[in-house]
Design a protein around this motif. Sequence first.
Motif, PDB file in Angstrom:
ATOM      1  N   HIS A  60      36.808  -9.333 -22.880  1.00  0.00           N
ATOM      2  CA  HIS A  60      37.200  -8.730 -21.495  1.00  0.00           C
ATOM      3  C   HIS A  60      37.400  -9.905 -20.422  1.00  0.00           C
ATOM      4  O   HIS A  60      36.954 -11.018 -20.489  1.00  0.00           O
ATOM      5  N   HIS A  76      34.831  -0.397 -27.457  1.00  0.00           N
ATOM      6  CA  HIS A  76      34.028   0.769 -27.136  1.00  0.00           C
ATOM      7  C   HIS A  76      35.145   1.699 -26.207  1.00  0.00           C
ATOM      8  O   HIS A  76      36.120   1.086 -25.716  1.00  0.00           O
ATOM      9  N   GLU A  93      27.660  -6.288 -19.732  1.00  0.00           N
ATOM     10  CA  GLU A  93      28.255  -4.966 -19.505  1.00  0.00           C
ATOM     11  C   GLU A  93      27.476  -3.963 -19.292  1.00  0.00           C
ATOM     12  O   GLU A  93      26.726  -3.857 -19.888  1.00  0.00           O
TER      13      GLU A  93
END
Length: 135
Positions: A60, A76, A93
């Motif tokens: 990310h 995910h 996260e």
Amino acid sequence: MSETRADLTRNQKLVLSALRDGAQPLSAYQLLDRLRPHKVTAPPTVYRALDKLMERGLVHRIETANTFVACAHGPHEEDMALRVCRSCGAADEVPLGDLLDALKGRAGRDGFALDRLTLEIEGLCGACREADARA
Ligand SMILES: [Zn+2]
Ligand SMILES: [Zn+2]
């Protein structure tokens, strides 16, 4: 979902393991520094690998810091907010859950088509708060 690391390219594996080894999120140039011993010397090489890893949800981007972090969960479906410690830079996260539904519902009512949602939370992590409390 069958995501195995076997189908990653050599450069993607190098970038991913550098991010996983790092205690903190890394910028593209910090990544480049770490990959130099592996003969990765061109920024576009690193950016290409990062793009592919982000497409697959393995990495990310922290938009506000322009750094990258390895996903701790594996790919995910659920959208996550990135939580970044302003003191040590550690990132984790948190699932958006109901918040995302609320935002989508609101967008729907306003006739707004939601493409992408980036949510970053800045604060002080548990370890830094403890250190602060001891100081
Ligand atoms: Zn993730
Ligand atoms: Zn911290």
